[in-house]
Design a protein around this motif. Sequence first.
Motif, PDB file in Angstrom:
ATOM      1  N   LYS A  13       0.829  -1.205   0.000  1.00  0.00           N
ATOM      2  CA  LYS A  13       0.000   0.000   0.000  1.00  0.00           C
ATOM      3  C   LYS A  13       0.861   1.252   0.000  1.00  0.00           C
ATOM      4  O   LYS A  13       0.580   2.227  -0.703  1.00  0.00           O
ATOM      5  CB  LYS A  13      -0.939   0.015   1.210  1.00  0.00           C
ATOM      6  CG  LYS A  13      -2.051  -0.994   1.126  1.00  0.00           C
ATOM      7  CD  LYS A  13      -2.928  -0.933   2.355  1.00  0.00           C
ATOM      8  CE  LYS A  13      -4.033  -1.972   2.287  1.00  0.00           C
ATOM      9  NZ  LYS A  13      -4.897  -1.935   3.478  1.00  0.00           N
ATOM     10  N   TYR A  14       1.933   1.236   0.774  1.00  0.00           N
ATOM     11  CA  TYR A  14       2.840   2.383   0.846  1.00  0.00           C
ATOM     12  C   TYR A  14       3.517   2.627  -0.503  1.00  0.00           C
ATOM     13  O   TYR A  14       3.605   3.762  -0.964  1.00  0.00           O
ATOM     14  CB  TYR A  14       3.888   2.147   1.937  1.00  0.00           C
ATOM     15  CG  TYR A  14       4.880   3.264   2.075  1.00  0.00           C
ATOM     16  CD1 TYR A  14       4.515   4.465   2.666  1.00  0.00           C
ATOM     17  CD2 TYR A  14       6.180   3.125   1.608  1.00  0.00           C
ATOM     18  CE1 TYR A  14       5.413   5.500   2.799  1.00  0.00           C
ATOM     19  CE2 TYR A  14       7.096   4.150   1.729  1.00  0.00           C
ATOM     20  CZ  TYR A  14       6.714   5.338   2.325  1.00  0.00           C
ATOM     21  OH  TYR A  14       7.607   6.356   2.443  1.00  0.00           O
ATOM     22  N   VAL A  15       3.949   1.554  -1.157  1.00  0.00           N
ATOM     23  CA  VAL A  15       4.593   1.681  -2.465  1.00  0.00           C
ATOM     24  C   VAL A  15       3.618   2.263  -3.483  1.00  0.00           C
ATOM     25  O   VAL A  15       3.986   3.132  -4.282  1.00  0.00           O
ATOM     26  CB  VAL A  15       5.150   0.313  -2.927  1.00  0.00           C
ATOM     27  CG1 VAL A  15       5.543   0.332  -4.399  1.00  0.00           C
ATOM     28  CG2 VAL A  15       6.344  -0.092  -2.068  1.00  0.00           C
ATOM     29  N   LYS A  16       2.371   1.815  -3.456  1.00  0.00           N
ATOM     30  CA  LYS A  16       1.366   2.340  -4.391  1.00  0.00           C
ATOM     31  C   LYS A  16       1.118   3.824  -4.163  1.00  0.00           C
ATOM     32  O   LYS A  16       0.986   4.600  -5.107  1.00  0.00           O
ATOM     33  CB  LYS A  16       0.067   1.550  -4.283  1.00  0.00           C
ATOM     34  CG  LYS A  16       0.170   0.163  -4.887  1.00  0.00           C
ATOM     35  CD  LYS A  16      -1.099  -0.620  -4.734  1.00  0.00           C
ATOM     36  CE  LYS A  16      -0.902  -2.019  -5.305  1.00  0.00           C
ATOM     37  NZ  LYS A  16      -2.062  -2.864  -5.100  1.00  0.00           N
ATOM     38  N   LYS A  17       1.075   4.224  -2.873  1.00  0.00           N
ATOM     39  CA  LYS A  17       0.898   5.647  -2.581  1.00  0.00           C
ATOM     40  C   LYS A  17       2.096   6.452  -3.068  1.00  0.00           C
ATOM     41  O   LYS A  17       1.944   7.548  -3.603  1.00  0.00           O
ATOM     42  CB  LYS A  17       0.700   5.873  -1.073  1.00  0.00           C
ATOM     43  CG  LYS A  17      -0.657   5.498  -0.575  1.00  0.00           C
ATOM     44  CD  LYS A  17      -0.798   5.800   0.910  1.00  0.00           C
ATOM     45  CE  LYS A  17      -2.166   5.413   1.415  1.00  0.00           C
ATOM     46  NZ  LYS A  17      -2.309   5.682   2.859  1.00  0.00           N
ATOM     47  N   CYS A  18       3.273   5.908  -2.901  1.00  0.00           N
ATOM     48  CA  CYS A  18       4.493   6.610  -3.359  1.00  0.00           C
ATOM     49  C   CYS A  18       4.518   6.704  -4.883  1.00  0.00           C
ATOM     50  O   CYS A  18       4.944   7.735  -5.415  1.00  0.00           O
ATOM     51  CB  CYS A  18       5.740   5.885  -2.845  1.00  0.00           C
ATOM     52  SG  CYS A  18       6.014   6.079  -1.084  1.00  0.00           S
ATOM     53  N   GLU A  19       4.068   5.654  -5.555  1.00  0.00           N
ATOM     54  CA  GLU A  19       4.022   5.696  -7.019  1.00  0.00           C
ATOM     55  C   GLU A  19       3.070   6.786  -7.490  1.00  0.00           C
ATOM     56  O   GLU A  19       3.380   7.511  -8.435  1.00  0.00           O
ATOM     57  CB  GLU A  19       3.573   4.333  -7.576  1.00  0.00           C
ATOM     58  CG  GLU A  19       4.638   3.272  -7.505  1.00  0.00           C
ATOM     59  CD  GLU A  19       4.131   1.898  -7.951  1.00  0.00           C
ATOM     60  OE1 GLU A  19       2.882   1.728  -8.146  1.00  0.00           O
ATOM     61  OE2 GLU A  19       4.965   0.994  -8.086  1.00  0.00           O
ATOM     62  N   LYS A  20       1.909   6.914  -6.855  1.00  0.00           N
ATOM     63  CA  LYS A  20       0.957   7.970  -7.212  1.00  0.00           C
ATOM     64  C   LYS A  20       1.575   9.349  -6.967  1.00  0.00           C
ATOM     65  O   LYS A  20       1.426  10.255  -7.770  1.00  0.00           O
ATOM     66  CB  LYS A  20      -0.335   7.836  -6.413  1.00  0.00           C
ATOM     67  CG  LYS A  20      -1.215   6.699  -6.844  1.00  0.00           C
ATOM     68  CD  LYS A  20      -2.492   6.649  -6.016  1.00  0.00           C
ATOM     69  CE  LYS A  20      -3.357   5.496  -6.409  1.00  0.00           C
ATOM     70  NZ  LYS A  20      -4.567   5.406  -5.576  1.00  0.00           N
ATOM     71  N   TRP A  21       2.256   9.475  -5.840  1.00  0.00           N
ATOM     72  CA  TRP A  21       2.881  10.760  -5.500  1.00  0.00           C
ATOM     73  C   TRP A  21       3.958  11.115  -6.512  1.00  0.00           C
ATOM     74  O   TRP A  21       4.047  12.256  -6.949  1.00  0.00           O
ATOM     75  CB  TRP A  21       3.477  10.672  -4.081  1.00  0.00           C
ATOM     76  CG  TRP A  21       4.123  11.930  -3.629  1.00  0.00           C
ATOM     77  CD1 TRP A  21       3.523  13.066  -3.238  1.00  0.00           C
ATOM     78  CD2 TRP A  21       5.535  12.159  -3.531  1.00  0.00           C
ATOM     79  NE1 TRP A  21       4.449  14.005  -2.887  1.00  0.00           N
ATOM     80  CE2 TRP A  21       5.707  13.476  -3.061  1.00  0.00           C
ATOM     81  CE3 TRP A  21       6.657  11.390  -3.783  1.00  0.00           C
ATOM     82  CZ2 TRP A  21       6.966  14.031  -2.861  1.00  0.00           C
ATOM     83  CZ3 TRP A  21       7.892  11.944  -3.572  1.00  0.00           C
ATOM     84  CH2 TRP A  21       8.035  13.265  -3.108  1.00  0.00           C
ATOM     85  N   LEU A  22       4.755  10.147  -6.926  1.00  0.00           N
ATOM     86  CA  LEU A  22       5.804  10.403  -7.909  1.00  0.00           C
ATOM     87  C   LEU A  22       5.225  10.696  -9.289  1.00  0.00           C
ATOM     88  O   LEU A  22       5.827  11.454 -10.067  1.00  0.00           O
ATOM     89  CB  LEU A  22       6.786   9.224  -7.973  1.00  0.00           C
ATOM     90  CG  LEU A  22       7.698   9.058  -6.757  1.00  0.00           C
ATOM     91  CD1 LEU A  22       8.478   7.757  -6.864  1.00  0.00           C
ATOM     92  CD2 LEU A  22       8.628  10.244  -6.615  1.00  0.00           C
ATOM     93  N   ALA A  23       4.110  10.076  -9.612  1.00  0.00           N
ATOM     94  CA  ALA A  23       3.482  10.293 -10.918  1.00  0.00           C
ATOM     95  C   ALA A  23       2.927  11.706 -11.036  1.00  0.00           C
ATOM     96  O   ALA A  23       2.833  12.257 -12.140  1.00  0.00           O
ATOM     97  CB  ALA A  23       2.373   9.277 -11.132  1.00  0.00           C
ATOM     98  N   GLU A  24       2.591  12.318  -9.912  1.00  0.00           N
ATOM     99  CA  GLU A  24       2.015  13.684  -9.952  1.00  0.00           C
ATOM    100  C   GLU A  24       3.053  14.663 -10.152  1.00  0.00           C
ATOM    101  O   GLU A  24       3.815  15.185 -10.492  1.00  0.00           O
ATOM    102  CB  GLU A  24       1.300  13.995  -8.636  1.00  0.00           C
ATOM    103  CG  GLU A  24       0.071  13.151  -8.450  1.00  0.00           C
ATOM    104  CD  GLU A  24      -0.571  13.392  -7.079  1.00  0.00           C
ATOM    105  OE1 GLU A  24      -0.043  14.134  -6.250  1.00  0.00           O
ATOM    106  OE2 GLU A  24      -1.632  12.807  -6.860  1.00  0.00           O
TER     107      GLU A  24
END
Length: 158
Positions: free
Chosen positions: A147-158
């Motif tokens: 879950k943390y990795v997915k949140k970080c991926e979303k944050w990096l994509a923005e």
Amino acid sequence: MALGIGSIGRKEGEQWAAKLEEFSSVCDGVVGQFGKKLGVGEGFVTKKSGVTSWGRQITRQFDKITNGKNLDSPALYVQGLSRLFQAAQILDEHTKAASQQSIAPLYAAFPADIRAALDNKLRHASEFFAKVVLTFVIRDMALLLDKYVKKCEKWLAE
């Protein structure tokens, strides 16, 4: 028993074995109630006896934890795990004392049959933590990291 008052003998060993048997029943009850649901306890041998009152009590506590707001806070979850593992240290200390090359004086005072029974019960408790508790915690930590990795991926994509 740990106070060193009086002699240590069969009676004290049988009392300690009875307490370990109660804990073993709780472990078996947890596996019986939650093993399949949580995907843990594979290879953990459970007895065919019913869940004792201790097992029912721990089942109610688990229900309160999983249905309540306790798991909403990662800090409370970590505190709970920390308390569990700190309390489990007493079992580790007894396991080491009973199974070392030079048996601790407390365990050496018990008759051989009591020592063997205690060793089996302590081994059962160790297996419970290894095959049930740790399996659950490691799987749960893997989910949290995903879950943390997915949140970080979303944050990096923005």
